[in-house]
Scaffold this motif. Sequence first.
Motif, PDB file in Angstrom:
ATOM      1  N   PHE A 209       0.830  -1.201   0.000  1.00 22.50           N
ATOM      2  CA  PHE A 209       0.000   0.000   0.000  1.00 22.50           C
ATOM      3  C   PHE A 209       0.868   1.255   0.000  1.00 22.50           C
ATOM      4  O   PHE A 209       0.619   2.206  -0.765  1.00 22.50           O
ATOM      5  CB  PHE A 209      -0.925  -0.003   1.214  1.00 22.50           C
ATOM      6  CG  PHE A 209      -1.563   1.331   1.498  1.00 22.50           C
ATOM      7  CD1 PHE A 209      -2.609   1.794   0.723  1.00 22.50           C
ATOM      8  CD2 PHE A 209      -1.101   2.127   2.545  1.00 22.50           C
ATOM      9  CE1 PHE A 209      -3.188   3.047   0.979  1.00 22.50           C
ATOM     10  CE2 PHE A 209      -1.670   3.365   2.803  1.00 22.50           C
ATOM     11  CZ  PHE A 209      -2.717   3.819   2.011  1.00 22.50           C
ATOM     12  N   LEU A 210       1.892   1.283   0.835  1.00 18.94           N
ATOM     13  CA  LEU A 210       2.756   2.462   0.915  1.00 18.94           C
ATOM     14  C   LEU A 210       3.519   2.690  -0.389  1.00 18.94           C
ATOM     15  O   LEU A 210       3.669   3.834  -0.841  1.00 18.94           O
ATOM     16  CB  LEU A 210       3.739   2.309   2.069  1.00 18.94           C
ATOM     17  CG  LEU A 210       3.145   2.440   3.470  1.00 18.94           C
ATOM     18  CD1 LEU A 210       4.182   2.080   4.517  1.00 18.94           C
ATOM     19  CD2 LEU A 210       2.620   3.850   3.699  1.00 18.94           C
ATOM     20  N   ILE A 211       4.005   1.624  -0.989  1.00 18.71           N
ATOM     21  CA  ILE A 211       4.737   1.756  -2.253  1.00 18.71           C
ATOM     22  C   ILE A 211       3.808   2.274  -3.347  1.00 18.71           C
ATOM     23  O   ILE A 211       4.172   3.160  -4.128  1.00 18.71           O
ATOM     24  CB  ILE A 211       5.370   0.404  -2.635  1.00 18.71           C
ATOM     25  CG1 ILE A 211       6.522   0.098  -1.675  1.00 18.71           C
ATOM     26  CG2 ILE A 211       5.867   0.415  -4.079  1.00 18.71           C
ATOM     27  CD1 ILE A 211       7.071  -1.302  -1.787  1.00 18.71           C
ATOM     28  N   ASP A 212       2.612   1.758  -3.390  1.00 20.37           N
ATOM     29  CA  ASP A 212       1.638   2.218  -4.378  1.00 20.37           C
ATOM     30  C   ASP A 212       1.299   3.692  -4.161  1.00 20.37           C
ATOM     31  O   ASP A 212       1.219   4.478  -5.109  1.00 20.37           O
ATOM     32  CB  ASP A 212       0.385   1.350  -4.287  1.00 20.37           C
ATOM     33  CG  ASP A 212      -0.576   1.593  -5.433  1.00 20.37           C
ATOM     34  OD1 ASP A 212      -0.142   1.516  -6.592  1.00 20.37           O
ATOM     35  OD2 ASP A 212      -1.762   1.867  -5.169  1.00 20.37           O
ATOM     36  N   ARG A 213       1.138   4.072  -2.896  1.00 18.17           N
ATOM     37  CA  ARG A 213       0.762   5.448  -2.551  1.00 18.17           C
ATOM     38  C   ARG A 213       1.865   6.447  -2.882  1.00 18.17           C
ATOM     39  O   ARG A 213       1.605   7.606  -3.207  1.00 18.17           O
ATOM     40  CB  ARG A 213       0.435   5.488  -1.054  1.00 18.17           C
ATOM     41  CG  ARG A 213      -0.126   6.787  -0.528  1.00 18.17           C
ATOM     42  CD  ARG A 213      -0.614   6.587   0.895  1.00 18.17           C
ATOM     43  NE  ARG A 213      -1.139   7.831   1.443  1.00 18.17           N
ATOM     44  CZ  ARG A 213      -0.438   8.655   2.197  1.00 18.17           C
ATOM     45  NH1 ARG A 213       0.818   8.377   2.491  1.00 18.17           N
ATOM     46  NH2 ARG A 213      -0.978   9.762   2.664  1.00 18.17           N
ATOM     47  N   ARG A 214       3.125   5.999  -2.834  1.00 15.31           N
ATOM     48  CA  ARG A 214       4.266   6.892  -3.051  1.00 15.31           C
ATOM     49  C   ARG A 214       4.894   6.692  -4.423  1.00 15.31           C
ATOM     50  O   ARG A 214       6.063   6.994  -4.636  1.00 15.31           O
ATOM     51  CB  ARG A 214       5.302   6.655  -1.951  1.00 15.31           C
ATOM     52  CG  ARG A 214       4.770   7.071  -0.588  1.00 15.31           C
ATOM     53  CD  ARG A 214       5.650   6.653   0.559  1.00 15.31           C
ATOM     54  NE  ARG A 214       5.039   7.032   1.825  1.00 15.31           N
ATOM     55  CZ  ARG A 214       5.429   6.599   3.013  1.00 15.31           C
ATOM     56  NH1 ARG A 214       6.447   5.755   3.096  1.00 15.31           N
ATOM     57  NH2 ARG A 214       4.819   6.986   4.111  1.00 15.31           N
ATOM     58  N   MET A 215       4.076   6.220  -5.356  1.00 15.65           N
ATOM     59  CA  MET A 215       4.587   5.870  -6.676  1.00 15.65           C
ATOM     60  C   MET A 215       5.341   7.014  -7.338  1.00 15.65           C
ATOM     61  O   MET A 215       6.425   6.827  -7.891  1.00 15.65           O
ATOM     62  CB  MET A 215       3.436   5.433  -7.588  1.00 15.65           C
ATOM     63  CG  MET A 215       3.873   5.086  -9.012  1.00 15.65           C
ATOM     64  SD  MET A 215       2.473   4.871 -10.127  1.00 15.65           S
ATOM     65  CE  MET A 215       1.896   6.565 -10.279  1.00 15.65           C
ATOM     66  N   GLY A 216       4.780   8.231  -7.311  1.00 16.96           N
ATOM     67  CA  GLY A 216       5.413   9.351  -7.989  1.00 16.96           C
ATOM     68  C   GLY A 216       6.817   9.609  -7.485  1.00 16.96           C
ATOM     69  O   GLY A 216       7.774   9.719  -8.266  1.00 16.96           O
TER      70      GLY A 216
END
Length: 286
Positions: A209-216
């Motif tokens: 979830f965190l990796i997806d949320r911080r994709m940019g």
Amino acid sequence: MSVRFLIIEGNIRDVRESYRAGTGVSPAEGYGNVLLGIAGGGSYDILNATDADASLPKGKMFKDYDAVVITGSALNLWKQEPESMRQVEVARAVYRANVPFFGSCWGLQVAAVAAGGDVQPNPRGREMGFARRITPLAAGLKHPLLAGRPVSFDAPCSHLDEVSTLPPDATLLASNAVSQVQAAEFRFEGGTFWGVQYHPEYSFAELAFLIDRRMGALMNEGFFANEAEKNSYVADLMAVGANPSLNHIAWRYALGPDLLDADQRVTELRNFIEIRVKPHAFSRAA
């Protein structure tokens, strides 16, 4: 005996709500649930310490708890924002209450600053996903926080900042190539803190979830070449988290038992509860 935890939530309201929308729980709720699972029951209260109107439940003081734990956070202590500095003052009060005290990542950083240390952006950049080859130092090999850990291990992580200066009364327990302070004990005004820069409380789903949320940010920093690559990585984390026997994924990302085995992953939390929290609860109940 019922163990009572206080979880200090490190995130501002918008981040808490975003986290709850994505995972079903806030960071503090997720952390509290992990602690209760390890302790075999108990209860927890949450202090949203970033909020200007934050307070303990009516009639409660820090000394009424068997342990205080600080979550991670998206804040940066070196900015010295009010939402961060409120938590530093809370941490100082916890030290003075002499309650068993623990923190992951941001929690380690807050406790360090509260005890006279410093936190700055890590000059080696972000450590994201898994902290590799964490190595207990001589003091760490003998310290109960790291009991059961091998001479080198990996752990879930997500941070940009690091403890750049240890507090005056501190013991460095573990390091790796990215962050010198990966585990430590701090002592301040009668209290003792145990903490780690990594996240033993994280599941693979939470990390995904965190990796997806911080994709940019992660793409800008070179962690992923494109969105498809990130999506594949996130999907793999979700899959192996649900089924740790997926050897092809474990091999692809060099995931060993220290990451895949949930009991090994929470080693520091279990040690903290067994060595500091439960004895404190027994003595308080006596």
